[in-house]
Each structure stands twice: as C-alpha cells, then as structure tokens.
Design an enzyme around this catalytic site. Structure first.
Site, PDB file in Angstrom:
ATOM      1  N   PHE A 168       0.843  -1.190   0.000  1.00 51.75           N
ATOM      2  CA  PHE A 168       0.000   0.000   0.000  1.00 51.75           C
ATOM      3  C   PHE A 168       0.887   1.251   0.000  1.00 51.75           C
ATOM      4  CE2 PHE A 168      -2.879   3.162   1.841  1.00 51.75           C
ATOM      5  CZ  PHE A 168      -3.975   2.989   1.005  1.00 51.75           C
ATOM      6  N   ASP A 245       1.615  -5.283   8.216  1.00 55.94           N
ATOM      7  CA  ASP A 245       0.453  -4.427   8.026  1.00 55.94           C
ATOM      8  C   ASP A 245      -0.778  -5.343   7.972  1.00 55.94           C
ATOM      9  OD1 ASP A 245      -1.666  -2.955   6.904  1.00 55.94           O
ATOM     10  OD2 ASP A 245      -0.331  -1.688   5.734  1.00 55.94           O
ATOM     11  N   TYR A 270     -11.152   0.968  10.654  1.00 56.21           N
ATOM     12  CA  TYR A 270     -12.359   1.432   9.971  1.00 56.21           C
ATOM     13  C   TYR A 270     -12.803   0.496   8.844  1.00 56.21           C
ATOM     14  CZ  TYR A 270      -8.482   3.551   7.345  1.00 56.21           C
ATOM     15  OH  TYR A 270      -7.290   3.768   6.694  1.00 56.21           O
ATOM     16  N   LYS A 271     -12.086  -0.597   8.638  1.00 55.35           N
ATOM     17  CA  LYS A 271     -12.509  -1.568   7.630  1.00 55.35           C
ATOM     18  C   LYS A 271     -13.394  -2.624   8.291  1.00 55.35           C
ATOM     19  CE  LYS A 271      -8.180  -0.861   5.038  1.00 55.35           C
ATOM     20  NZ  LYS A 271      -8.688   0.015   3.980  1.00 55.35           N
ATOM     21  N   ARG A 419     -12.829  -3.677  -6.990  1.00 54.85           N
ATOM     22  CA  ARG A 419     -12.724  -4.542  -5.812  1.00 54.85           C
ATOM     23  C   ARG A 419     -14.104  -4.798  -5.217  1.00 54.85           C
ATOM     24  NH1 ARG A 419      -8.296  -2.593  -1.577  1.00 54.85           N
ATOM     25  NH2 ARG A 419      -9.806  -0.897  -1.440  1.00 54.85           N
TER      26      ARG A 419
END
Length: 454
Positions: A168, A245, A270-271, A419
C-alpha cells in the site's frame, strides 16, 4: 469447481437461465447463515428482515442496493450509534473532565487488549490504539530501524529496509522517508499485483544488512494472503525485525501474532472493525521488545508519569511508551461493538463466511463477467485469498462511477481493478448477488456505449 457451483445446479447454465438459480442459492445460504443475526445489528439493514434480504428493496437498506466496499469502510452498527449518542450526553456531557480518570486514560489499552483477544491473537499488554495508520506505521518502523541502525557512526549496524513494490502506498512512502532520514537503503521485492510476496522472494533479499522487513498480511489490491509464519521465520533467521500491516486482515482473516512470533504489527480499525471514517489505528509490539524500542514521537502520554510534567521525556515501561499525544477517545467508540461481535462468534466463523462469499462472487464473475473480458485478479485458492476479490477490465473505472450512481458501491484500484469487498458480519449472499448482477449489467452497458451501440 467452487462450493457455490456444486451447491447450485444452475451455476453453469446460460446467463438468462441461471439468474433464479443463483438467487435461490444466495437465499438458501442466507437462511442457513449462522452469522445472519449480526447483519441485522447494522444501521441501514432492517432488524425484522429474515436471514437474508428476502427481496428487500433499496429503501430497506438506507438507499444502498449493494454495499461492496466493507474492506475500505465498514458499516456502522446500531449499537455504535447509541454508544456515541450516550457518550456525548453522559460520559462527556455528564462526567466532563472526570472521564479521563474514570475510563479514558486506559481506553487505548483496554480496546487494544480486546482487539488482541478477538482478532489478532495477542496476549494482553501488547496492543494499543494510537494515531492514524500512517503515523503508527512510522512510529513502529522508526523504532525498529533505530534499534538496529548505526546511529553513532561506529557500527557495524544494519542499513537496509525491505518492502515490496505493490505494498500500500503509505507503507512505501513512510519507509522512503525513514530511509532518507537515517541514510539507509530500501531493498525492493518485485511483487505481482495479482498475487503477493512469497517466502522465497523474502529469503532472496534479506541478509546481514537487513534491519526491518515491512509487508502486508493481505495485499490491498489482489487480496493475496502472505505466509506470515514462514516469512517471519526467514526474517528472524537473518537477524532482522518484521513489521506486518494487518489493515486488510484484522477482523476478516485469522491472525495469530503471538504464535507466529511477530515482532510488530499495525492495522486500521475502519474496515472490518467498523470504527468509522478515520478511526485510529492499532499497533502491536511483542512484549519482549517493548522496553528496548524507542519510538520517535515523544509525547506526554507516553511518559512514565503522565502528570509529573517533568523537564525531560522519560519513556513509560511497556506498551504505553508507544502512545504519543492525547488519545482520540471519540474515534475509539464505534469499533468496540464490532470487536465484541467478533469475540462472540469467533474469527474462524467470520473467515468461513468470508470464504463462502468470495467463492460465490468468483462463481458469478466466471459466468457473467468472463464473457465480457473480465479476469479475476485475486487468488482462486481460498486459502490464499482474503476478504475481497478484484475484477480486472480496462473499463472498470467508468463502471465503478456508473455503479455509484446506481447506489451499488464497490471501489476501484488501478490498473483496471474493481474490488468487491465482502464484510462477513454485515454482507448477505443476496446483497452479493445484487451487486454482481449490477456489475454485469453496467459493464455491458459501458461496452455498448464505447462501441457506439448504447
């Protein structure tokens, strides 16, 4: 042949003849879903719905036809809305400054321990809620390299940091900055955007000069699951530290940081943990390392005696030393309810449904989208795939924009990747069916438009 295909006799039929069969399969899966009662605990989903959607319309789900982006931003729970309102009125409005002594000072560690139990396999005292993912990555990565770098100029010490080319962006950018600050060298692993980093690739680049390896457990683009135990052993054999990560795995894929011997980890909340936009990240530091690492952002909350207000910084013992400033208490509220859900049902149950959802999405993609030129840019082996599926086609940027106009919400990542993020606690099979059908119809319309026929 996927599980969805085996259980669905119509899955290999033509598109016009298979819609009802696929929908019937989705509804059967929803009726037998052991996690369906959790779905009804999310805002925007009817509390009195059956195990699936039962033909629920747009108005029943807050105007959203299908939410396929739970791997970027999770839905809020009903309990979280009530918790936040109660906090504003009672904890903040009623207790005022007393809240710090009564609860708030300990909250980063109380919630950190809860994440450790429910989602990442960490014993108490090793996980904290801190800053943003980027800042927390910086703090732990800098602490790691500083512990092994030649800061005095009279080494030998280690001078290389390993990261992959498709990690990322924030991970790569943070390490570029640290390498520049410390005069170190980045060693790049060339990773496949449709796959991920393998133990063999790591073994080929680590050595006596390696200070730190930073990799993602689940690749943000493809969903590839890295072999954390094997890679961690390879890094340790080279004498280096490893930072994982967990942004796309925490709350979706089983993680066992203690059992795997991981040194450091960072993940966002927050996912799959549904902490809300910009909710603070968590950090993990293995107990044996805590008092030997010095984090670079020295703030008053990380001191040994927070209220001594002394002339010099003296780091706290244990995990508190990795906290810097005043904790973002309001940002920590919503995640607590999803963490409790995961602890109640168990992360393996979440993973089992995740696999079933992504298998179903891939089966639909193979039948509906492959004839339109779409390829699956995620591992087909469920054991190597996380909680999202990437569908690749040159038109997907435009398709994503069209879908958002229809209240179908996936997301897009270059090059050409749409996605499908399926959060198991809040996503049904019927919602997945509706979303995939919309992708099919919208892509077909976009291709007709490009050909001048639409």
């Amino acid at each position: 042949m996927t599980e969805a295909t085996r259980d669905n006799p119509g899955a290999r039929a033509s598109s016009s003849g298979s819609v009802d069969a696929h929908l019937g399969y989705a509804r059967r899966m929803d009726r037998s879903d052991g996690l369906a009662h959790f779905r009804r605990q999310f805002h925007g989903i009817p509390q009195d719905s059956d195990a699936g959607d039962g033909g629920a319309g747009v108005g029943d789900t807050g105007g959203v036809v299908a939410y396929l982006d739970g791997n970027s931003l999770g839905r809020p729970t009903r309990a979280s809305l009530e918790r936040i309102q109660r906090f504003l009125a009672d904890a903040w409005g009623g207790r005022l400054i007393r809240g710090w002594d009564e609860e708030w000072m300990a909250l980063p560690f109380t919630i950190g321990d809860a994440i450790g139990r429910a989602a990442i396999g960490a014993a108490p005292g090793q996980t904290f809620i801190g800053d943003s993912t980027t800042v927390t990555l910086y703090k732990l990565a800098r602490a790691a390299v500083d512990s092994q770098a030649d800061l005095r100029g009279d080494g030998p010490f280690r001078t290389e940091i390993v990261v992959d080319t498709d990690n990322f962006p924030t991970d790569r950018y943070v390490l570029e900055g640290i390498a520049r600050e410390r005069g170190m060298t980045l060693r790049w692993i060339e990773s496949d955007p449709a796959g991920g980093v393998t133990p063999e690739q790591v073994a080929a680049v680590v050595g006596p000069q390696t200070a730190l390896v930073l990799l993602s457990h689940v690749a943000y683009r493809s969903g590839f699951i890295a072999d954390v135990p094997a890679i961690t052993r390879i890094v340790h054999k080279a004498g280096a530290l490893v930072l994982w990560d967990l942004c796309h795995s925490a709350g979706s894929v089983p993680v066992e940081l203690d059992a795997w011997g991981v040194d450091l980890a960072v993940g966002c909340t927050y996912k799959y943990l549904n902490g809300g936009p910009g909710s603070p990240a968590f950090g993990y530091v293995r107990a044996e390392l805590q008092d030997s690492l010095a984090q670079p952002i020295q703030g008053w909350m990380g001191t040994r005696d927070v209220f001594m207000m002394g002339p010099r910084y003296v780091a706290a013992y244990g995990i508190r030393r990795f906290v810097s400033g005043t904790p973002a208490i309001v940002g920590m509220l919503a995640m607590q309810d999803t963490i409790a859900m995961i602890e109640q049902c168990g992360i393996q149950a979440v993973r089992d449904k995740s696999v079933a959802l992504t298998e179903f999405a891939i089966a639909l993609a193979d039948e509906w989208l492959a004839p339109l030129g779409v390829t699956v840019a995620s591992p087909r082996d469920a054991a190597m795939r996380g909680g999202h599926v990437t569908l690749s086609h040159p038109a997907m940027r435009e398709v994503t924009a069209r879908l958002w106009d229809q209240d179908v919400l996936p997301d897009y990542r270059d090059p050409g990747g749409l996605r499908i993020g399926l959060s198991p606690l809040s996503t049904s099979f019927e919602e997945t069916y509706r979303g995939m059908a919309a992708v099919r119809d919208t892509l077909r319309a976009e291709l007709l438009h490009r050909s001048g026929l639409g």
